[in-house]
Motif scaffolding. Structure first.
Motif, PDB file in Angstrom:
ATOM      1  N   ILE A 172      -5.079   2.724  10.150  1.00 18.23           N
ATOM      2  CA  ILE A 172      -6.163   1.743  10.196  1.00 18.23           C
ATOM      3  C   ILE A 172      -5.962   0.625   9.178  1.00 18.23           C
ATOM      4  CG2 ILE A 172      -8.642   1.388   9.878  1.00 18.23           C
ATOM      5  CD1 ILE A 172      -9.190   4.039  11.045  1.00 18.23           C
ATOM      6  N   PHE A 173      -5.713   0.973   7.917  1.00 19.90           N
ATOM      7  CA  PHE A 173      -5.672  -0.034   6.853  1.00 19.90           C
ATOM      8  C   PHE A 173      -4.320  -0.148   6.146  1.00 19.90           C
ATOM      9  CE2 PHE A 173     -10.142   1.599   6.794  1.00 19.90           C
ATOM     10  CZ  PHE A 173     -10.733   0.463   7.318  1.00 19.90           C
ATOM     11  N   GLN A 174      -3.418   0.768   6.400  1.00 19.17           N
ATOM     12  CA  GLN A 174      -2.180   0.800   5.614  1.00 19.17           C
ATOM     13  C   GLN A 174      -1.347  -0.467   5.799  1.00 19.17           C
ATOM     14  OE1 GLN A 174       1.185   3.772   6.257  1.00 19.17           O
ATOM     15  NE2 GLN A 174       0.114   4.666   4.512  1.00 19.17           N
ATOM     16  N   ALA A 175      -1.170  -0.901   7.038  1.00 19.60           N
ATOM     17  CA  ALA A 175      -0.349  -2.094   7.289  1.00 19.60           C
ATOM     18  C   ALA A 175      -0.985  -3.339   6.672  1.00 19.60           C
ATOM     19  CB  ALA A 175      -0.148  -2.288   8.788  1.00 19.60           C
ATOM     20  N   ASP A 176      -2.306  -3.387   6.622  1.00 21.56           N
ATOM     21  CA  ASP A 176      -2.992  -4.564   6.079  1.00 21.56           C
ATOM     22  C   ASP A 176      -2.775  -4.703   4.578  1.00 21.56           C
ATOM     23  OD1 ASP A 176      -4.174  -5.243   8.604  1.00 21.56           O
ATOM     24  OD2 ASP A 176      -5.541  -3.571   8.298  1.00 21.56           O
ATOM     25  N   THR A 177      -2.635  -3.596   3.881  1.00 20.67           N
ATOM     26  CA  THR A 177      -2.363  -3.666   2.443  1.00 20.67           C
ATOM     27  C   THR A 177      -0.915  -4.043   2.175  1.00 20.67           C
ATOM     28  OG1 THR A 177      -1.845  -1.293   2.337  1.00 20.67           O
ATOM     29  CG2 THR A 177      -4.131  -1.937   1.976  1.00 20.67           C
ATOM     30  N   GLU A 178      -0.031  -3.758   3.119  1.00 22.37           N
ATOM     31  CA  GLU A 178       1.391  -4.021   2.915  1.00 22.37           C
ATOM     32  C   GLU A 178       1.775  -5.460   3.244  1.00 22.37           C
ATOM     33  OE1 GLU A 178       3.247  -1.116   5.338  1.00 22.37           O
ATOM     34  OE2 GLU A 178       2.927   0.549   3.930  1.00 22.37           O
ATOM     35  N   ASP A 179       1.136  -6.043   4.269  1.00 28.69           N
ATOM     36  CA  ASP A 179       1.546  -7.391   4.694  1.00 28.69           C
ATOM     37  C   ASP A 179       0.642  -8.505   4.151  1.00 28.69           C
ATOM     38  OD1 ASP A 179      -0.773  -7.176   6.196  1.00 28.69           O
ATOM     39  OD2 ASP A 179       0.242  -7.014   8.129  1.00 28.69           O
ATOM     40  N   GLY A 180      -0.318  -8.153   3.300  1.00 30.22           N
ATOM     41  CA  GLY A 180      -1.166  -9.173   2.693  1.00 30.22           C
ATOM     42  C   GLY A 180      -2.413  -9.529   3.465  1.00 30.22           C
ATOM     43  N   THR A 181      -2.637  -8.875   4.617  1.00 27.78           N
ATOM     44  CA  THR A 181      -3.836  -9.170   5.405  1.00 27.78           C
ATOM     45  C   THR A 181      -5.102  -8.816   4.641  1.00 27.78           C
ATOM     46  OG1 THR A 181      -2.590  -8.742   7.430  1.00 27.78           O
ATOM     47  CG2 THR A 181      -4.986  -8.765   7.600  1.00 27.78           C
ATOM     48  N   LEU A 182      -5.037  -7.759   3.860  1.00 30.93           N
ATOM     49  CA  LEU A 182      -6.204  -7.343   3.088  1.00 30.93           C
ATOM     50  C   LEU A 182      -6.642  -8.433   2.113  1.00 30.93           C
ATOM     51  CD1 LEU A 182      -8.275  -5.247   2.215  1.00 30.93           C
ATOM     52  CD2 LEU A 182      -6.538  -4.242   0.716  1.00 30.93           C
ATOM     53  N   ASP A 183      -5.688  -9.101   1.484  1.00 23.60           N
ATOM     54  CA  ASP A 183      -6.031 -10.184   0.556  1.00 23.60           C
ATOM     55  C   ASP A 183      -6.723 -11.331   1.284  1.00 23.60           C
ATOM     56  OD1 ASP A 183      -4.878  -8.820  -1.609  1.00 23.60           O
ATOM     57  OD2 ASP A 183      -2.883  -9.592  -1.098  1.00 23.60           O
ATOM     58  N   LEU A 184      -6.305 -11.608   2.513  1.00 24.29           N
ATOM     59  CA  LEU A 184      -6.952 -12.666   3.288  1.00 24.29           C
ATOM     60  C   LEU A 184      -8.388 -12.292   3.639  1.00 24.29           C
ATOM     61  CD1 LEU A 184      -4.035 -13.668   5.701  1.00 24.29           C
ATOM     62  CD2 LEU A 184      -4.795 -14.841   3.627  1.00 24.29           C
ATOM     63  N   TRP A 185      -8.611 -11.015   3.941  1.00 22.79           N
ATOM     64  CA  TRP A 185      -9.971 -10.565   4.213  1.00 22.79           C
ATOM     65  C   TRP A 185     -10.882 -10.809   3.013  1.00 22.79           C
ATOM     66  CZ3 TRP A 185      -9.004  -4.989   6.423  1.00 22.79           C
ATOM     67  CH2 TRP A 185      -8.429  -5.101   7.702  1.00 22.79           C
ATOM     68  N   LEU A 186     -10.365 -10.427   1.849  1.00 23.38           N
ATOM     69  CA  LEU A 186     -11.185 -10.544   0.647  1.00 23.38           C
ATOM     70  C   LEU A 186     -11.497 -11.997   0.315  1.00 23.38           C
ATOM     71  CD1 LEU A 186      -9.451  -7.813  -1.560  1.00 23.38           C
ATOM     72  CD2 LEU A 186     -11.606  -7.629  -0.313  1.00 23.38           C
TER      73      LEU A 186
END
Length: 221
Positions: free
Chosen positions: A72-86
């Motif tokens: 669910i969230f692992q790839a988002d932390t690796e490719d920087g998507t999580l930072d864009l969400w924040l």
């Protein structure tokens, strides 16, 4: 607040849920395999299967929901998507809920749809009650996926975090599994069990997204 990041996360999660060609097939295979093995261990007597069937099916449903949660969230932390969400103006809790709901639609809903068929293997009576049970399975699987999403968020930065997700999520699954099995046994206290199951699922949908958001913020630090 813009809904675009939420919709984008939802679409992304739907595609991720089928990444690698697995999708709902792996959880369904796990559910079917676990339930098929039970009669081999306890026997094939109808009364015995009817007695243990609801509990076994709910435990298998809970375990099957863990199969795809690692993605669910692992790839988002690796490719920087999580930072864009924040950095977006959309609530992280809403984005996390959208991704979890997408995974439930891809894997959890098929599990719920397959559960009445598997219940027939445990000598459940064919009839309208199976449709009622289908609704209960759908409610329960929704709670399983949202609580599992909390474990997935907490282990988002951990490689091969499936075991950690299970350790975090399984204790949270207990009330839902108990109420779900009790609602189908017809024993003492079963009259109010469906309402308790619904309350458990609503509580998970209300609380888990904020827990996921807090865990994802910690993962981004």
């Amino acid at each position: 607040m813009s809904a675009a990041p939420i919709l984008a996360a939802f679409r992304q999660a739907l595609s991720e849920a089928w990444a690698g060609g697995a999708g709902a097939l792996l959880p369904l295979g796990f559910l079917g395999g676990a339930c098929v093995l039970v009669p081999l261990g306890i026997g094939t007597e109808g009364e015995t299967l009817r007695a243990v069937g609801p509990g076994i099916l709910w435990v298998a449903l809970a375990l099957s929901s863990l199969v795809t949660l690692e993605r669910i969230f692992q790839a988002d932390t690796e490719d920087g998507t999580l930072d864009l969400w924040l950095q977006s103006d959309a609530p992280v809790a809403a984005i996390a809920a959208a991704k979890t709901l997408a995974h439930w639609l891809a894997a959890g809903l098929p599990l719920a749809l397959a559960s009445p068929v598997i219940a027939l293997m445990f000598q459940a009576e064919a009839g309208p009650a199976l449709l009622v049970n289908l609704g209960l399975y759908a409610l329960g699987s929704l709670a399983f996926f949202f609580w599992g999403g909390v474990g997935a968020a907490l282990s988002a930065t951990v490689r091969r975090g499936g075991l950690l997700i299970a350790l975090i999520a399984l204790p949270l699954f207990v009330p839902t599994a108990i109420f779900g099995a009790l609602a189908m046994t017809g024993g003492p206290g079963s009259e109010g069990a469906p309402m308790l199951l619904a309350a458990s699922s609503l509580f998970a949908c209300a609380v888990a997204p904020y827990a996921m958001a807090a865990a994802l913020r910690l993962a981004a630090d």
